[in-house]
Design a protein around this motif. Structure first.
Motif, PDB file in Angstrom:
ATOM      1  N   LEU A  27     -33.499 -66.001  48.413  1.00 28.93           N
ATOM      2  CA  LEU A  27     -33.282 -64.946  47.413  1.00 28.93           C
ATOM      3  C   LEU A  27     -32.203 -65.353  46.421  1.00 28.93           C
ATOM      4  N   ALA A  28     -31.073 -65.815  46.930  1.00 32.68           N
ATOM      5  CA  ALA A  28     -29.954 -66.189  46.075  1.00 32.68           C
ATOM      6  C   ALA A  28     -30.348 -67.316  45.127  1.00 32.68           C
ATOM      7  N   ARG A  29     -31.073 -68.296  45.636  1.00 32.35           N
ATOM      8  CA  ARG A  29     -31.451 -69.450  44.806  1.00 32.35           C
ATOM      9  C   ARG A  29     -32.412 -69.027  43.694  1.00 32.35           C
ATOM     10  N   ILE A  30     -33.415 -68.224  44.043  1.00 36.27           N
ATOM     11  CA  ILE A  30     -34.398 -67.797  43.037  1.00 36.27           C
ATOM     12  C   ILE A  30     -33.754 -66.943  41.951  1.00 36.27           C
ATOM     13  N   VAL A  31     -32.914 -65.991  42.343  1.00 38.43           N
ATOM     14  CA  VAL A  31     -32.274 -65.108  41.362  1.00 38.43           C
ATOM     15  C   VAL A  31     -31.342 -65.896  40.447  1.00 38.43           C
ATOM     16  N   LYS A  32     -30.526 -66.758  41.018  1.00 34.73           N
ATOM     17  CA  LYS A  32     -29.564 -67.506  40.211  1.00 34.73           C
ATOM     18  C   LYS A  32     -30.248 -68.494  39.269  1.00 34.73           C
ATOM     19  N   GLU A  33     -31.371 -69.053  39.707  1.00 38.13           N
ATOM     20  CA  GLU A  33     -32.095 -70.004  38.858  1.00 38.13           C
ATOM     21  C   GLU A  33     -32.853 -69.302  37.727  1.00 38.13           C
ATOM     22  N   ASN A  34     -33.088 -68.005  37.863  1.00 43.28           N
ATOM     23  CA  ASN A  34     -33.902 -67.275  36.872  1.00 43.28           C
ATOM     24  C   ASN A  34     -33.175 -66.073  36.291  1.00 43.28           C
ATOM     25  N   LEU A  35     -31.852 -66.129  36.307  1.00 42.64           N
ATOM     26  CA  LEU A  35     -31.052 -64.971  35.881  1.00 42.64           C
ATOM     27  C   LEU A  35     -31.417 -64.480  34.487  1.00 42.64           C
ATOM     28  N   ASP A  36     -31.360 -65.375  33.504  1.00 39.99           N
ATOM     29  CA  ASP A  36     -31.590 -64.949  32.122  1.00 39.99           C
ATOM     30  C   ASP A  36     -32.997 -64.392  31.926  1.00 39.99           C
ATOM     31  N   GLU A  37     -33.972 -65.006  32.590  1.00 37.32           N
ATOM     32  CA  GLU A  37     -35.350 -64.515  32.475  1.00 37.32           C
ATOM     33  C   GLU A  37     -35.474 -63.114  33.069  1.00 37.32           C
ATOM     34  N   LEU A  38     -34.881 -62.894  34.243  1.00 37.96           N
ATOM     35  CA  LEU A  38     -34.960 -61.585  34.890  1.00 37.96           C
ATOM     36  C   LEU A  38     -34.268 -60.501  34.069  1.00 37.96           C
ATOM     37  N   VAL A  39     -33.065 -60.827  33.582  1.00 36.84           N
ATOM     38  CA  VAL A  39     -32.319 -59.855  32.769  1.00 36.84           C
ATOM     39  C   VAL A  39     -33.081 -59.548  31.487  1.00 36.84           C
ATOM     40  N   GLY A  40     -33.634 -60.592  30.870  1.00 35.52           N
ATOM     41  CA  GLY A  40     -34.382 -60.398  29.634  1.00 35.52           C
ATOM     42  C   GLY A  40     -35.579 -59.491  29.823  1.00 35.52           C
ATOM     43  N   LYS A  41     -36.347 -59.705  30.896  1.00 34.48           N
ATOM     44  CA  LYS A  41     -37.519 -58.874  31.147  1.00 34.48           C
ATOM     45  C   LYS A  41     -37.127 -57.429  31.462  1.00 34.48           C
ATOM     46  N   PHE A  42     -36.024 -57.266  32.186  1.00 38.87           N
ATOM     47  CA  PHE A  42     -35.554 -55.910  32.507  1.00 38.87           C
ATOM     48  C   PHE A  42     -35.274 -55.125  31.235  1.00 38.87           C
ATOM     49  N   TYR A  43     -34.485 -55.701  30.329  1.00 36.48           N
ATOM     50  CA  TYR A  43     -34.102 -54.964  29.122  1.00 36.48           C
ATOM     51  C   TYR A  43     -35.216 -54.923  28.084  1.00 36.48           C
ATOM     52  N   ASP A  44     -36.084 -55.927  28.058  1.00 39.99           N
ATOM     53  CA  ASP A  44     -37.248 -55.845  27.170  1.00 39.99           C
ATOM     54  C   ASP A  44     -38.120 -54.661  27.554  1.00 39.99           C
ATOM     55  N   SER A  45     -38.308 -54.485  28.867  1.00 41.60           N
ATOM     56  CA  SER A  45     -39.090 -53.352  29.346  1.00 41.60           C
ATOM     57  C   SER A  45     -38.399 -52.033  29.016  1.00 41.60           C
ATOM     58  N   PHE A  46     -37.080 -52.009  29.181  1.00 43.07           N
ATOM     59  CA  PHE A  46     -36.315 -50.787  28.913  1.00 43.07           C
ATOM     60  C   PHE A  46     -36.412 -50.402  27.438  1.00 43.07           C
ATOM     61  N   LEU A  47     -36.227 -51.394  26.561  1.00 40.99           N
ATOM     62  CA  LEU A  47     -36.230 -51.124  25.125  1.00 40.99           C
ATOM     63  C   LEU A  47     -37.623 -50.848  24.587  1.00 40.99           C
ATOM     64  N   ALA A  48     -38.644 -51.279  25.312  1.00 36.31           N
ATOM     65  CA  ALA A  48     -40.017 -50.993  24.892  1.00 36.31           C
ATOM     66  C   ALA A  48     -40.405 -49.557  25.221  1.00 36.31           C
ATOM     67  N   LEU A  56     -30.272 -47.255  24.228  1.00 39.06           N
ATOM     68  CA  LEU A  56     -29.785 -48.609  24.015  1.00 39.06           C
ATOM     69  C   LEU A  56     -30.456 -49.226  22.798  1.00 39.06           C
ATOM     70  N   ASN A  57     -29.808 -50.268  22.264  1.00 42.62           N
ATOM     71  CA  ASN A  57     -30.433 -51.073  21.230  1.00 42.62           C
ATOM     72  C   ASN A  57     -30.178 -52.540  21.558  1.00 42.62           C
ATOM     73  N   HIS A  58     -30.820 -53.430  20.821  1.00 42.05           N
ATOM     74  CA  HIS A  58     -30.740 -54.858  21.147  1.00 42.05           C
ATOM     75  C   HIS A  58     -29.308 -55.385  21.037  1.00 42.05           C
ATOM     76  N   SER A  59     -28.547 -54.857  20.089  1.00 39.81           N
ATOM     77  CA  SER A  59     -27.166 -55.330  19.912  1.00 39.81           C
ATOM     78  C   SER A  59     -26.309 -54.996  21.121  1.00 39.81           C
ATOM     79  N   VAL A  60     -26.424 -53.753  21.595  1.00 40.64           N
ATOM     80  CA  VAL A  60     -25.645 -53.327  22.764  1.00 40.64           C
ATOM     81  C   VAL A  60     -26.042 -54.143  23.991  1.00 40.64           C
ATOM     82  N   VAL A  61     -27.347 -54.367  24.151  1.00 43.86           N
ATOM     83  CA  VAL A  61     -27.823 -55.141  25.304  1.00 43.86           C
ATOM     84  C   VAL A  61     -27.271 -56.559  25.250  1.00 43.86           C
ATOM     85  N   THR A  62     -27.377 -57.197  24.084  1.00 42.98           N
ATOM     86  CA  THR A  62     -26.945 -58.590  23.939  1.00 42.98           C
ATOM     87  C   THR A  62     -25.449 -58.743  24.128  1.00 42.98           C
ATOM     88  N   ASN A  63     -24.682 -57.838  23.516  1.00 41.05           N
ATOM     89  CA  ASN A  63     -23.231 -57.999  23.494  1.00 41.05           C
ATOM     90  C   ASN A  63     -22.525 -57.484  24.737  1.00 41.05           C
TER      91      ASN A  63
END
Length: 448
Positions: A27-48, A56-63
């Motif tokens: 679990l730890a290895r998979i999450v750490k190796e794919n952190l940015d992808e997982l976070v990106g999909k989470f917030y893309d789904s939220f903002l959609a 939220l908006n993209h600026s708040v999410v990014t910053n």
């Protein structure tokens, strides 16, 4: 909490130590190796999501939020459910309280967690290991996320319930103020605006007329009035009449003086009628002001500032906060006594209340600290108001019974709303600016 009583972690408890360690490592290895992808999909789904866009908006999410979710995921797969989870539990509670403060619907968060489960499970299933090991890792993941969500949801529900009660208490408290004085103040503000319009007209002053919505009366209707008379049909009628005056009647006044003035007077009388109707419905309730300073009790800050942040975000309007600290207040207490200290607090509060607009909110924030919510005010405007307050406090010493007047100065921190939905960020920014003002020598105003 001991292992035996940790709910929802049965698989973690009963699986063998070897399988538990292997599953945790995967679990730890998979999450750490794919952190940015997982976070990106989470917030893309939220903002959609239509509801998500309101928070939220993209600026708040990014910053701000991208890093927070990364850290949360790392902690999730690093924690040992068989060990001490006190700190982990406390952080999940804090997250739930933040979601409640932002009024983010809990079902949106749960949808996001389900997405994370699915994305991580897919990557686990792609590993070159036996089916049993894949199943064990996925079950361990599910129990971890569900455990965290239970703490978040419980905190969310508890905090939301408390805030609803506080919101209602503030509304009732507001209704219980000096209703007669408030009514006469707003009637006077309305009449002052209408008289200024007529004065400009009959003096042939061609300058641009301030719209009623932007007048002190209009500000009061949108902010304090909206809290005092939440959901009242009379308030909606007043707002509709204001729109009619600003968008239709004022142009008629310019084109046809006689007909325009008659139409304006009719609309003003209608507003006065609805205003009287609103205040006639007011009743006395418990006091919600600080008894010494007559400023608002801090318990209502979340209700007021949370609402104003939401309004500023939806209407794309400015909003600012002043954090004010009385300089060397401890010394005043030590040298002159606590009674003199109370006199100084009352003196400063009176200046604050007399300097801000009727639509603004003044809170007793701490011992010698005050917080002012300046509605529809930019950082530049807030800075000017802060400097005006600072100068007035410096100019007028505090009167103390049986003692010489005490010179007083204040330090002021200014912060403007920049889009983050959590009002605590705005408070923290003002507090940081206050720290800059105090470190710069006190008796000054500093911006965030």
């Amino acid at each position: 909490m001991t292992n035996a009583y940790r709910p929802g972690m049965n698989f973690w408890k009963h699986i063998s130590d070897e399988s538990r360690a292997a599953g945790s490592e995967r679990l730890a290895r998979i999450v750490k190796e794919n952190l940015d992808e997982l976070v990106g999909k989470f917030y893309d789904s939220f903002l959609a999501h239509e509801e998500g866009k309101a928070f939220l908006n993209h600026s708040v999410v990014t910053n701000r939020l991208h890093k927070s979710l990364r850290n949360w995921l790392i902690e999730l797969v690093s924690v040992d459910p068989m060990g001490d989870m006190t700190e982990f539990d406390a952080r999940q509670v804090k997250v739930g309280e933040v979601h409640a403060r932002l009024k983010i619907p809990n079902h949106l968060v749960m949808e996001g967690m389900t997405l994370l489960k699915s994305e991580i499970a897919i990557k686990i299933a792609e590993l070159d290991i036996d089916r049993r090991s894949i199943a064990e890792a996925i079950i361990l993941l599910d129990e971890l996320i569900d455990y965290a969500m239970r703490h978040m949801s419980a905190a969310f529900l508890s905090d939301t319930s408390r805030r609803i009660q506080t919101d209602e208490a503030f509304r009732l408290f507001s209704l219980g103020q000096d209703v007669h004085l408030e009514r006469e103040t707003q009637r006077a503000a309305l009449m002052e605006w209408s008289q200024q319009v007529l004065f400009n007209l009959f003096s042939n002053d061609c300058g641009e007329v301030t719209k009623l919505a932007n007048s002190p009366f209009g500000l009061w209707v949108r902010h304090r009035g909206a809290i005092l008379f939440q959901g009242a049909p009379q308030l909606d009628a007043i707002q509709n009449l204001m729109h009619t005056i600003d968008d239709d009647v004022l142009s008629k006044v310019s084109d046809d003086r006689t007909a325009g003035v008659a139409a304006l007077q009719v609309r003003i009388e209608e507003i006065k009628y609805h205003l009287n109707d609103l205040f006639n419905a007011a009743s006395n309730v418990e006091n919600g002001r600080d008894p010494l300073t007559r400023t608002l009790n801090r318990r209502f800050l979340a209700s007021v500032l949370g609402r104003e942040v939401g309004l500023a975000k939806r209407a794309n309007q400015p909003l600012s906060v002043l954090m004010i600290d009385i300089d060397h207040f401890k010394t005043i207490n030590d040298v002159h006594g606590h009674q003199a200290g109370d006199s100084v607090l009352s003196h400063v509060a009176e200046i604050l209340l007399n300097t801000v607009r009727p639509s603004d909110f003044v809170f007793r924030y701490g011992g010698e600290e005050f917080l002012i919510v300046l509605v529809e005010a930019t950082e530049e405007q807030a800075f000017v108001i802060g400097e005006r307050i600072r100068a007035r406090v410096e100019e007028k010493a505090a009167t103390v019974v049986d003692r010489p007047a005490i010179p007083v100065t204040i330090s002021v921190g200014v912060a403007a709303f920049e889009g983050h939905p959590d009002y605590q960020y705005l408070i923290n920014a003002a507090d940081n600016a206050l720290y800059v003002a105090k470190n710069g020598g006190r008796n000054r105003v500093a911006a965030a």
